[in-house]
Design a protein around this motif. Structure first.
Motif, short mmCIF file in Angstrom:
data_model
loop_
_atom_site.label_atom_id
_atom_site.label_comp_id
_atom_site.label_asym_id
_atom_site.label_seq_id
_atom_site.Cartn_x
_atom_site.Cartn_y
_atom_site.Cartn_z
N TRP A 234 52.36 28.09 -24.16
CA TRP A 234 52.74 27.27 -22.97
C TRP A 234 52.57 27.89 -21.52
O TRP A 234 52.84 29.31 -21.51
N MET A 235 52.55 27.28 -20.64
CA MET A 235 52.62 27.74 -19.18
C MET A 235 53.06 26.65 -18.30
O MET A 235 52.84 25.53 -18.38
N THR A 236 53.86 27.07 -17.50
CA THR A 236 54.63 26.18 -16.44
C THR A 236 54.26 26.75 -15.05
O THR A 236 53.97 28.04 -14.77
N THR A 237 53.87 25.70 -14.14
CA THR A 237 53.48 25.96 -12.73
C THR A 237 54.33 25.22 -11.80
O THR A 237 54.62 23.96 -12.28
N GLU A 238 54.52 25.61 -10.57
CA GLU A 238 55.00 24.97 -9.72
C GLU A 238 54.51 25.45 -8.32
O GLU A 238 54.00 26.45 -7.98
N THR A 239 53.95 24.21 -7.57
CA THR A 239 53.34 24.30 -6.23
C THR A 239 54.29 23.47 -5.13
O THR A 239 54.88 22.76 -5.45
N LYS A 240 54.38 24.06 -3.92
CA LYS A 240 54.94 23.48 -2.93
C LYS A 240 54.29 24.03 -1.59
O LYS A 240 53.56 24.75 -1.52
N ASN A 241 54.30 22.70 -0.76
CA ASN A 241 53.59 22.98 0.52
C ASN A 241 54.58 23.80 1.66
O ASN A 241 55.78 23.75 1.52
N LEU A 242 54.05 24.58 2.43
CA LEU A 242 54.74 25.36 3.28
C LEU A 242 54.56 25.12 4.83
O LEU A 242 55.27 25.52 5.66
N GLU A 243 54.11 24.02 4.82
CA GLU A 243 53.58 23.31 6.26
C GLU A 243 54.40 21.84 6.22
O GLU A 243 54.28 21.22 5.23
N GLN B 182 44.73 23.45 8.69
CA GLN B 182 44.96 24.32 7.39
C GLN B 182 46.41 24.50 7.13
O GLN B 182 47.37 24.26 8.00
N SER B 183 46.66 24.46 5.99
CA SER B 183 47.84 24.65 5.40
C SER B 183 48.08 25.48 4.23
O SER B 183 47.04 25.71 3.32
N TYR B 184 49.16 26.18 3.93
CA TYR B 184 49.29 27.19 3.17
C TYR B 184 50.39 26.41 2.04
O TYR B 184 51.22 25.67 2.22
N ILE B 185 49.88 26.75 0.57
CA ILE B 185 50.54 26.13 -0.60
C ILE B 185 50.86 27.61 -1.61
O ILE B 185 50.08 28.34 -1.80
N LEU B 186 52.24 27.64 -1.82
CA LEU B 186 52.94 28.51 -2.49
C LEU B 186 52.78 28.27 -4.09
O LEU B 186 53.24 26.91 -4.46
N GLU B 187 52.14 28.85 -4.98
CA GLU B 187 52.09 28.59 -6.44
C GLU B 187 52.65 29.79 -7.22
O GLU B 187 52.62 31.01 -6.82
N LYS B 188 53.66 29.16 -8.22
CA LYS B 188 54.27 30.10 -9.06
C LYS B 188 54.00 29.84 -10.49
O LYS B 188 54.09 28.57 -10.71
N SER B 189 53.69 30.63 -11.55
CA SER B 189 53.24 30.14 -12.64
C SER B 189 54.03 31.43 -13.75
O SER B 189 54.22 32.57 -13.27
N ILE B 190 54.25 30.76 -15.01
CA ILE B 190 54.53 31.80 -16.05
C ILE B 190 53.77 31.17 -17.23
O ILE B 190 53.73 30.17 -17.83
N VAL B 191 53.29 32.40 -17.91
CA VAL B 191 52.45 32.04 -19.09
C VAL B 191 53.02 32.75 -20.23
O VAL B 191 53.19 33.84 -20.19
#
Length: 272
Positions: free
Chosen positions: A99-108, A84-93
């Protein structure tokens, strides 16, 4: 070492429908590895008319076997066995500008490979001119398109910790060893070819493997979004929620994942 991957495509749906589907995309038939999604923070700024959201996804994920073979034994400890692993997601709508921007990155496993994915969803300029400031109503799923641009960065720092530690150790020389150090400085340091080549080649190999895996994941992500968008078109939000319920039951049974764990006392098995 740093590698980049970029792609662009479009959905045959207007921006309001696509932005809604983004937040309702889990679970779907193409994302059976996603176990849970939690909203950490969400707030709306009246002045800019923008919605800010931070979410945490728990996914069933392991390092590829080919990458594990490159790692020294015991390098990852028990983290490689959890599955299992965690993914952090940030978004602006920005619904007003469309428009919408998103950013995801792994925490593991960030010491092995850090993956940062950025996406930009926007309605085309032609659709904006025809649809006005709103870009179309959320129920008008048969009109308009949404452009998506994806940019992914892969950074492997494998082996750099040991190199930095070695430099710090070499920088601190006890007084009684100063003479020996001066003598040693007269001779050029002997550096094995394999030691200098192995770290950079391992980083490059890990990044290439991550890029290939992400490329396949993007195709599945697009297919999953199209499933959600199709449900939104056919039956609106009710059909989307009903589809999520069906997908959850197909993946974990009527009891759901956590009740099954509580009843049987074991971890969720990987179906993939």
């Amino acid at each position: 070492m740093v590698k980049f991957y970029e792609s662009s495509f479009s959905y045959e749906y207007p921006f309001p429908a696509v932005s809604l589907a983004y937040f309702l995309r889990y679970p779907n038939p193409y994302a059976k590895h996603v176990l849970s999604t939690d909203v950490i923070d969400r707030h709306f700024e009246p002045g800019s008319q923008r919605l800010y959201t931070t979410r945490l996804h728990l996914k069933r994920s392991k390092l590829p076997p080919a990458v594990l073979k490159l790692m020294p034994k015991g390098f990852l400890g028990s983290s490689s066995d959890t599955g299992q692993s965690y993914i952090l997601e940030k978004s602006i709508v920005d619904a007003r500008e469309g428009w919408m921007t998103t950013e995801t990155k792994n925490l593991e496993w960030t010491g092995v490979l850090s993956v940062i994915e950025k996406q930009c969803y926007k309605r085309p300029s032609i659709a904006s001119a025809k649809g006005g400031p709103s870009g179309g109503h959320i129920d008008d799923t048969k009109l308009g398109t949404t452009e998506v641009t994806t940019s992914t960065t892969f950074v492997s720092r494998f082996g750099q910790g040991g190199l930095r530690a070695g430099k710090r150790k070499a920088a601190v020389v006890p007084p009684e060893n100063e003479a020996a150090t001066d003598t040693a400085e007269d001779d050029p340091p002997k550096k094995g070819f394999l030691s200098s080549w192995s770290t950079s080649s391992l980083q490059r190999t890990i990044e290439i493997m991550g890029m290939r895996r992400t490329r396949d994941a993007l195709l599945k992500s697009k297919d999953g979004m199209n499933v959600v968008l199709g449900r939104l078109r056919s039956g609106g939000l009710v059909e989307v929620l009903e589809g999520m319920r069906r997908d959850r039951e197909a993946m974990y049974g009527p009891d759901g994942p956590w009740k099954r764990v509580w009843k049987h006392g074991n971890i969720i098995e990987d179906d993939e």
